[in-house]
Scaffold this motif. Structure first.
Motif, mmCIF file in Angstrom:
data_model
loop_
_atom_site.group_PDB
_atom_site.id
_atom_site.type_symbol
_atom_site.label_atom_id
_atom_site.label_comp_id
_atom_site.label_asym_id
_atom_site.label_seq_id
_atom_site.Cartn_x
_atom_site.Cartn_y
_atom_site.Cartn_z
ATOM 1 N N GLN A 37 0.767 -1.214 0.083
ATOM 2 C CA GLN A 37 0.093 -0.176 0.057
ATOM 3 C C GLN A 37 0.851 1.240 -0.057
ATOM 4 O O GLN A 37 0.561 2.300 -0.773
ATOM 5 C CB GLN A 37 -0.965 -0.091 1.138
ATOM 6 N N ILE A 38 1.867 1.225 0.785
ATOM 7 C CA ILE A 38 2.721 2.216 0.849
ATOM 8 C C ILE A 38 3.492 2.712 -0.541
ATOM 9 O O ILE A 38 3.500 3.655 -1.145
ATOM 10 C CB ILE A 38 3.919 2.158 1.880
ATOM 11 N N ARG A 39 3.894 1.594 -1.136
ATOM 12 C CA ARG A 39 4.413 1.593 -2.637
ATOM 13 C C ARG A 39 3.504 2.312 -3.496
ATOM 14 O O ARG A 39 3.601 3.092 -4.450
ATOM 15 C CB ARG A 39 4.861 0.385 -3.012
ATOM 16 N N GLN A 40 2.237 1.877 -3.384
ATOM 17 C CA GLN A 40 1.102 2.237 -4.477
ATOM 18 C C GLN A 40 0.921 3.813 -4.173
ATOM 19 O O GLN A 40 0.862 4.639 -5.115
ATOM 20 C CB GLN A 40 -0.151 1.502 -4.179
ATOM 21 N N LYS A 41 1.032 4.193 -2.920
ATOM 22 C CA LYS A 41 0.663 5.606 -2.676
ATOM 23 C C LYS A 41 1.861 6.369 -3.056
ATOM 24 O O LYS A 41 1.776 7.400 -3.607
ATOM 25 C CB LYS A 41 0.697 5.823 -1.111
ATOM 26 N N MET A 42 3.053 5.795 -2.938
ATOM 27 C CA MET A 42 4.208 6.550 -3.483
ATOM 28 C C MET A 42 4.070 6.579 -5.091
ATOM 29 O O MET A 42 4.419 7.724 -5.850
ATOM 30 C CB MET A 42 5.537 5.815 -3.157
ATOM 31 N N GLU A 43 3.754 5.571 -5.862
ATOM 32 C CA GLU A 43 3.841 5.519 -7.173
ATOM 33 C C GLU A 43 2.799 6.804 -7.860
ATOM 34 O O GLU A 43 2.869 7.207 -8.792
ATOM 35 C CB GLU A 43 3.349 4.240 -7.611
ATOM 36 N N GLU A 44 1.595 6.831 -6.960
ATOM 37 C CA GLU A 44 0.800 8.149 -7.235
ATOM 38 C C GLU A 44 1.289 9.398 -7.435
ATOM 39 O O GLU A 44 1.001 10.240 -8.224
ATOM 40 C CB GLU A 44 -0.500 7.901 -6.390
ATOM 41 N N ASN A 45 2.423 9.393 -6.523
ATOM 42 C CA ASN A 45 2.984 10.730 -6.374
ATOM 43 C C ASN A 45 4.154 11.004 -7.410
ATOM 44 O O ASN A 45 4.904 12.156 -7.211
ATOM 45 C CB ASN A 45 3.702 11.327 -5.170
ATOM 46 N N ILE A 46 4.723 9.959 -7.957
ATOM 47 C CA ILE A 46 5.787 10.095 -8.872
ATOM 48 C C ILE A 46 5.456 10.884 -10.108
ATOM 49 O O ILE A 46 4.586 10.479 -10.786
ATOM 50 C CB ILE A 46 6.469 8.557 -9.159
ATOM 51 N N GLN A 47 6.431 11.703 -10.344
ATOM 52 C CA GLN A 47 6.183 12.413 -11.809
ATOM 53 C C GLN A 47 7.372 12.302 -12.456
ATOM 54 O O GLN A 47 8.491 12.179 -12.108
ATOM 55 C CB GLN A 47 5.951 13.848 -11.429
#
Length: 121
Positions: free
Chosen positions: A25-35
């Motif tokens: 879940q943490i990784r999925q949240k981080m991937e949402e913020n990656i630009q």
């Protein structure tokens, strides 16, 4: 008598299973913020976050270049002086880097960016 112990063990097993996969879940949240960021865009962002580090790096490069140019011209005394200044410029750059890290960590802590680990039940 053995039943509560089995239930407790099963409950702990389920909790451990859940907590082991929290990183997904943490990784999925981080991937949402990656630009996607270009080299120039990243340089501009880093320069605005901590302008002393690139300035120190360019200062070090300038002093090194001038010292090498003096060495090539045969001005050994000035070359030695510039090499000493190069060490000072490198020290400034490292100091700016470490200082910038402390400032960034302090501001991130104040903004609540760092998450508390989940409580173990």
């Amino acid at each position: 008598m053995g039943k509560p112990a089995e239930e407790t063990a099963a409950k702990k097993s389920d909790e451990n299973y859940t907590s082991e996969f929290d990183w997904i879940q943490i990784r999925q949240k981080m991937e949402e913020n990656i630009q996607d960021e270009t080299f120039v865009g990243k340089f501009k962002r880093k320069f605005s976050e901590n302008p002393l580090v690139p300035a120190g790096a360019f200062l070090t490069l300038g002093v090194l270049s001038y010292g090498l140019w003096n060495f090539r011209q045969g001005k050994s005394h000035m070359s030695q002086v510039m090499m000493r200044w190069r060490i000072a410029a490198q020290g400034f750059t490292v100091f700016a880097l470490v200082g910038g890290m402390f400032v960034a960590a302090n501001s991130a802590t104040k903004q609540g960016v760092f998450m508390e680990p989940p409580a173990v039940k």
